[in-house]
Design a protein around this motif. Structure first.
Motif, PDB file in Angstrom:
ATOM      1  N   CYS A  40       0.811  -1.228   0.000  1.00  0.00           N
ATOM      2  CA  CYS A  40       0.000   0.000   0.000  1.00  0.00           C
ATOM      3  C   CYS A  40       0.840   1.271   0.000  1.00  0.00           C
ATOM      4  N   THR A  42       1.399   3.163   2.412  1.00  0.00           N
ATOM      5  CA  THR A  42       0.875   4.180   3.325  1.00  0.00           C
ATOM      6  C   THR A  42       0.856   3.696   4.776  1.00  0.00           C
ATOM      7  N   ILE A  44      -0.253   0.764   6.146  1.00  0.00           N
ATOM      8  CA  ILE A  44      -1.409   0.031   6.645  1.00  0.00           C
ATOM      9  C   ILE A  44      -1.313  -1.475   6.392  1.00  0.00           C
ATOM     10  N   GLU A  65       0.872   1.379  16.051  1.00  0.00           N
ATOM     11  CA  GLU A  65      -0.326   0.546  16.214  1.00  0.00           C
ATOM     12  C   GLU A  65      -0.254  -0.686  15.317  1.00  0.00           C
ATOM     13  N   MET A  66       0.223  -0.493  14.096  1.00  0.00           N
ATOM     14  CA  MET A  66       0.368  -1.639  13.184  1.00  0.00           C
ATOM     15  C   MET A  66       1.468  -2.582  13.668  1.00  0.00           C
TER      16      MET A  66
ATOM     17  N   ILE B  20      -8.498  -2.528  12.381  1.00  0.00           N
ATOM     18  CA  ILE B  20      -7.722  -1.299  12.113  1.00  0.00           C
ATOM     19  C   ILE B  20      -8.021  -0.807  10.695  1.00  0.00           C
ATOM     20  N   ASN B  21      -8.042  -1.747   9.765  1.00  0.00           N
ATOM     21  CA  ASN B  21      -8.266  -1.376   8.366  1.00  0.00           C
ATOM     22  C   ASN B  21      -9.627  -0.696   8.194  1.00  0.00           C
ATOM     23  N   ARG B  24      -9.802   2.796  10.231  1.00  0.00           N
ATOM     24  CA  ARG B  24      -9.049   3.899   9.612  1.00  0.00           C
ATOM     25  C   ARG B  24      -9.637   4.291   8.269  1.00  0.00           C
ATOM     26  N   GLN B  28     -10.730   8.029   7.395  1.00  0.00           N
ATOM     27  CA  GLN B  28      -9.976   8.774   6.376  1.00  0.00           C
ATOM     28  C   GLN B  28     -10.647   8.739   5.009  1.00  0.00           C
ATOM     29  N   PHE B 243      -6.279   1.082   1.463  1.00  0.00           N
ATOM     30  CA  PHE B 243      -7.096   0.253   2.352  1.00  0.00           C
ATOM     31  C   PHE B 243      -7.645  -0.962   1.596  1.00  0.00           C
TER      32      PHE B 243
END
Lengths: 96, 393
Positions: A40, A42, A44, A65-66, B20-21, B24, B28, B243
């Motif tokens: 990605c 970014t 994530i 967090e990741m 989380i995915n 977020r 966003q 995402f």
């Protein structure tokens, strides 16, 4: 001109790469010149999860967090796409 | 009493990644910004500036690019945007459909709701992307040519795109049947529902290679507030798709690992799906770096561009230019080939741990069998046919 930062990949056949400080790794490393696959880009997806040895700034909250999810027991784990490059670093691929 | 029902949340790492995915992405979400940008687009406001890095221009690094004026180069830059995102529209139409069929296949999973909510959000984002891409592309082509060239009327998810324009009715029908059948069985099979995301992940991984560079143009623009709207939309799209790529990765790498190993039939369908993806990505294009179009499918479109008042070429000059661009080596062709090679290497790493895949999918050997010399041989033969059958308009 700022001194270049050397990115090396110990225990692999990949040659070191020299970049200007603050350059974005995901714009210069590819799966062909490094062991890092960027997905990605970014911070994530975790595709670029690696171990980074070197004097660089700690992760921001979102990256942390990741990392807490992807590699909770590895203090050197980083998402390569989020690394702020300021010094020489060694990059090791983390097998997931 | 101890429950024996297996839940997705029994695997806390996978579940956390999904949470989380989704969280977020909701926070966003760029849908409102994307809609606003599309609504404010006026071609005249940004027709004199680049929208992408220069190397992401139609036919960049070919003889046409070399002899184009600065004004023509800007138009080639805009046409890259139009052509690239027209292809993305096709991909997103298919994604909306298969998100739904896969979500149905995932209903069989306890804790399915989080995944389905994620896919619903993604589908609504795809609809905003489609609207933005088409709004801009149609306005640009009408302004430049008075007709649509790369843009097309809205279509369903089973329609061939320009990648396949030189196909025939039987192949088109067969592909449609295969896609419809896959939709049907994946809606009733959790493994195949997850496997769809392997294909979606590979396709998105390819997109990321180029879209990151397109988005950087806006991100590094010295005056973001006044940056061209199409560049801004490239950036918003890139962020949304991050995402989507992540969902594909979690479903195809993590969720699939929570399921029973695939049956022979499931393995067959999964491998055929990925082989089809390799087939789709077999070609690379001298005209457009980063989309694996079959260039003979573009001949008529490029011809119309060259014959338009913008390039104002005679029939003979247009064909000669096309012959030089498509049948000879150029910097542009080599750049596209390098993107194809990088994509292929990336796909290999992305799928390397999926132990149900055939060797030819793990090694991406079909895609790897293309080469510059093979490209040129294909074009030389196809271009002769084009010249013979395409007389004066």
């Amino acid at each position: 001109m700022s001194e270049l930062c050397i990115i090396s990949f110990p225990k692999t056949d990949y040659s070191p790469i020299a970049l200007q400080p603050h350059q974005n790794l995901s714009e210069h490393l590819t799966i062909q010149n490094s062991p890092v696959l960027f997905g990605c880009r970014t911070g994530i997806c975790g595709t670029c999860l690696v171990e980074v040895i070197g004097d660089i700034a700690p992760p921001q909250a979102d990256e942390q967090e990741m990392l807490d999810t992807l590699a909770p027991h590895n203090p050197n784990a980083r998402l390569a796409c989020q690394v702020e490059l300021t010094a020489n670093v060694e990059i090791h691929k983390i097998e997931q | 009493m101890e429950t024996t029902i297996h839940k997705l949340s029994d695997n806390p790492t996978t579940y956390r990644k999904l949470q989380i995915n989704h969280t977020r992405n909701k926070q966003q979400d760029h849908t409102a910004l994307m809609d606003e940008a599309a609504a404010n687009f006026r071609y005249k406001d940004c027709q004199d500036e680049y929208w992408n890095p220069e190397e992401f221009s139609l036919l960049y690094g070919t003889p046409l690019w070399e002899q184009s004026t600065p004004h023509q180069r800007i138009i080639l830059n805009h046409l890259y945007w139009v052509a690239y995102y027209s292809q993305i529209v096709s991909a997103e139409i298919a994604t909306i459909y298969f998100n739904q069929t896969s979500a149905a296949g995932l209903y069989a999973q306890e804790d399915f709701r989080l995944i389905c909510d994620t896919l619903d959000l993604e589908s609504s984002q795809e609809r905003a992307h489609i609207n933005a891409f088409r709004t801009i592309a149609k306005q640009v082509e009408q302004a430049l040519f008075g007709e649509l060239i790369f843009t097309y009327p809205m279509r369903g998810p089973f329609t061939e795109t320009m990648v396949y324009a030189d196909t025939n009715a039987l192949k088109t029908w067969w592909k449609k049947i295969q896609l419809q059948y896959f939709g049907l069985i994946s809606a009733n099979n959790t493994f195949l529902a997850c496997q769809y995301f392997t294909v979606r992940g590979v396709r998105t991984l390819n997109g990321k290679l180029v879209q990151h560079k397109l988005s950087n143009y806006y991100q590094k623009h010295p005056h973001q507030y006044t940056a061209p709207i199409p560049a801004k939309i490239s950036y918003y799209h890139f962020l949304d798709e991050s995402f989507h790529f992540n969902s594909s990765t979690i479903l195809s790498h993590d969720v699939i690992a929570c399921l029973k190993p695939p049956t022979k039939f499931e393995r067959l369908v999964a491998n055929l799906g990925l082989l089809g993806c390799q087939r789709d990505h077999f070609h690379f294009s001298a005209a457009i770096n980063g989309i694996f179009w079959y260039d003979p499918a573009l001949y008529t479109k490029i011809y119309r561009v060259l014959r338009s008042p913008i390039f104002d070429m005679s029939e003979r000059d247009a064909k000669e230019m096309m012959r030089r661009c498509f049948t000879q080596e150029s910097e542009g062709l080599h750049r596209s080939y390098l993107t194809h090679q990088e994509a292929m290497q990336s796909y290999k790493v992305y799928v390397e741990k999926l132990n149900y895949l055939w060797r030819r999918n793990l090694e991406m050997s079909l895609m790897g069998s293309n080469s510059i010399s093979r490209y040129l041989a294909t074009q030389q033969s196809a271009f002769r046919r084009f010249e013979q059958h395409h007389g004066e308009d």
